[in-house]
Design an enzyme around this catalytic site. Structure first.
Site, short mmCIF file in Angstrom:
data_model
loop_
_atom_site.label_atom_id
_atom_site.label_comp_id
_atom_site.label_asym_id
_atom_site.label_seq_id
_atom_site.Cartn_x
_atom_site.Cartn_y
_atom_site.Cartn_z
N ASP A 119 -30.71 17.35 11.16
CA ASP A 119 -31.94 16.72 10.69
C ASP A 119 -32.97 16.72 11.83
O ASP A 119 -32.62 16.77 13.01
CB ASP A 119 -31.68 15.30 10.20
CG ASP A 119 -31.09 14.40 11.29
OD1 ASP A 119 -30.04 14.78 11.85
OD2 ASP A 119 -31.66 13.33 11.57
N GLU A 130 -29.26 11.71 12.07
CA GLU A 130 -29.26 11.18 13.43
C GLU A 130 -30.60 10.54 13.78
O GLU A 130 -30.66 9.57 14.54
CB GLU A 130 -28.93 12.31 14.42
CG GLU A 130 -28.55 11.83 15.81
CD GLU A 130 -29.74 11.65 16.74
OE1 GLU A 130 -29.56 11.08 17.83
OE2 GLU A 130 -30.86 12.08 16.38
#
Length: 469
Positions: A92, A155
């Site tokens: 991400d 994250e």
């Protein structure tokens, strides 16, 4: 047997770049508006995870998707190995923001740098670490431990991916995350976000704040800030704004739409753990507006942002400044600031705090200050400081490999950033930025130097082998 790790990387660099570019082309910003049971943080992060797992499967590794949020690529020549090394990366990325000179999801090599969102945080370093493991597998080297390359998709936000993964999957015995810098990060500050909120309320008077909006994520320094105001003399107000912009390290524009003055300020984004490296457009705009006779809730919002948050990256004005001799100082990033009379105000400050002070103390002290402005405080999810001794064999091995390959001093260090390394009791962050690298994480025109990509892959290959042989 002597292995030339740099040569092994060199022979695979074209394949490495192709796989990395394919991954970088996927817009993997978390998108809750498109979240579903099939894609809990949106389709982009899941697509990137699937792409990474497909690469591992192509190369003959065992792969597993876990809850559509995380997955792993496993190297286990012997299933009876009792110890597991974990390598944790994420696919991400933070929102793009403004100021890009290239398409952030169409990677380009310019002056030996790969420009793309996620190139340095964390798709580039993760791909370097994956190729390190691929090299070990392809060389058929003797090993005595398993390796789980664990990939997350959240994250940059709430770590839902790791929460879900470790509900059903085993915890590795030790490991590292390729999501920071060399020579090593064996200390990570605690992380805490405080939400300062102000009730709704219309204000009487000649100056009216109709809208204030700034910030994409609490862990990013706001690069853009927008406000809409009603003032008694728009031409005089606009002239004062232009003078303010000229005198400060920001850019800005002002326009008049009927009786509303629209202000836009552009600063410089940076990672929320290093707020001093950015220029906070939100607090600069608030500081300008606070010079005027706004009233009621608008005045409280602007005064708190200008008097307490502006240029206060160490939390001194919130009475929470603190420093540890090993982990360094507490930092404070005013990441999100919004206000409308109908909804009220919200200001989210992201703190990175070292050993010696705790989240409750930070919250209590900050609340004592903010209550003077009529704000209420609530704490978001927090993480405590994490530290692994430099005498631990994990740290010692990683430092030894770094020194051997680079010829540079190898020493412990702590950061304010939070990485997956803190998930393990014996976990650290390791690369992929070098001391001479330019850090563009969370910024416009993010890049990862080709030399850093290939250097880090060679270091990871030797380091992983030394840890599992």
């Amino acid at each position: 047997m002597t292995i030339d790790w740099k040569k092994e990387v060199e022979s695979r660099k074209e394949d490495l770049l192709k796989d990395l570019f394919d991954l970088l082309r996927i817009d993997s910003v978390r998108d809750d508006s498109k979240a579903s049971e099939d894609a809990p943080v949106g389709p982009g992060p899941k697509k990137a995870l699937e792409a990474f797992l497909a690469i591992g499967e192509r190369d003959g590794f065992t792969t597993k998707m876990v809850g559509n949020l995380a997955g792993h690529i496993e190297f286990a020549p012997n299933p009876d190995y009792k110890e597991t090394l974990g390598v944790l990366g994420h696919v991400d990325v933070v929102p793009v923001g403004t100021g890009w000179e290239t398409d952030p999801f169409e990677p380009q090599i310019i002056n030996d740098r790969i420009y793309a969102r996620g190139s340095s945080d964390d798709k580039g370093p993760s791909m370097a670490a994956y190729y390190a493991l691929k090299i070990i597998k392809e060389l058929g080297l003797p090993v005595s431990k398993r390796v789980r390359f664990i990939i997350g998709t959240d994250e940059e936000s709430g770590w839902k991916c790791m929460d879900r993964y470790f509900k059903t999957e085993e915890m590795p015995d030790f490991g590292f995350s390729p999501d920071a810098e060399f020579p090593i990060i064996n200390g990570e500050k605690g992380i805490l976000s405080l939400h300062f909120e102000l009730a709704a309320g219309e204000s009487a008077g000649e100056f009216q704040l109709k809208n204030f909006n700034s910030g994409l994520r609490e862990n990013m320094v706001p690069q853009d800030a927008h406000a809409e105001v009603v003032v008694p003399n728009s031409s005089e107000f606009v002239a004062a704004f232009e003078a303010y912009i000229a005198a400060n390290p920001v850019e800005g524009t002002a326009s008049v739409n009927e009786d509303v003055v629209v202000l836009d300020v552009v600063g410089k984004s940076a990672h929320g753990s290093t707020p001093h490296a950015g220029i906070n457009a939100a607090t600069y705009l608030a500081a300008f507006l606070n010079q005027y006779e706004f009233a009621g809730q608008a005045k409280k919002f602007l005064s708190f942002a200008a008097d307490v948050l502006h240029l206060d990256t160490d939390g001194a004005k919130l009475n929470v400044a603190f420093e540890d001799s090993v982990m360094g100082p507490l930092t404070a990033n005013a990441g999100i600031l919004t206000f409308t009379p109908e909804v009220g105000g919200k200001l989210v400050v992201n703190f990175r705090y070292p050993r010696g002070i705790d989240a409750k103390t930070v919250e209590t002290k900050a609340n004592a200050v903010s209550s003077n402005y009529g704000l209420t405080v609530s704490a978001g999810k927090s993480q405590v400081p994490h530290y692994v001794s430099p005498e631990d064999p994990l740290v010692a091995t990683l430092l030894e490999v770094y020194a051997k390959q680079t010829g540079l001093p190898a020493h412990e260090q702590s950061i304010g950033g939070g990485t997956y390394g803190r998930i393990f009791e014996r976990g650290v962050a390791y690369g992929a930025l070098f001391p001479d690298s330019i850090d563009t994480m969370h910024q416009a025109n993010e890049f990862f130097a080709l030399d850093d990509l290939f250097r880090s892959a060679a270091i990871y290959a030797e380091a992983i082998y030394e840890l599992i042989k």
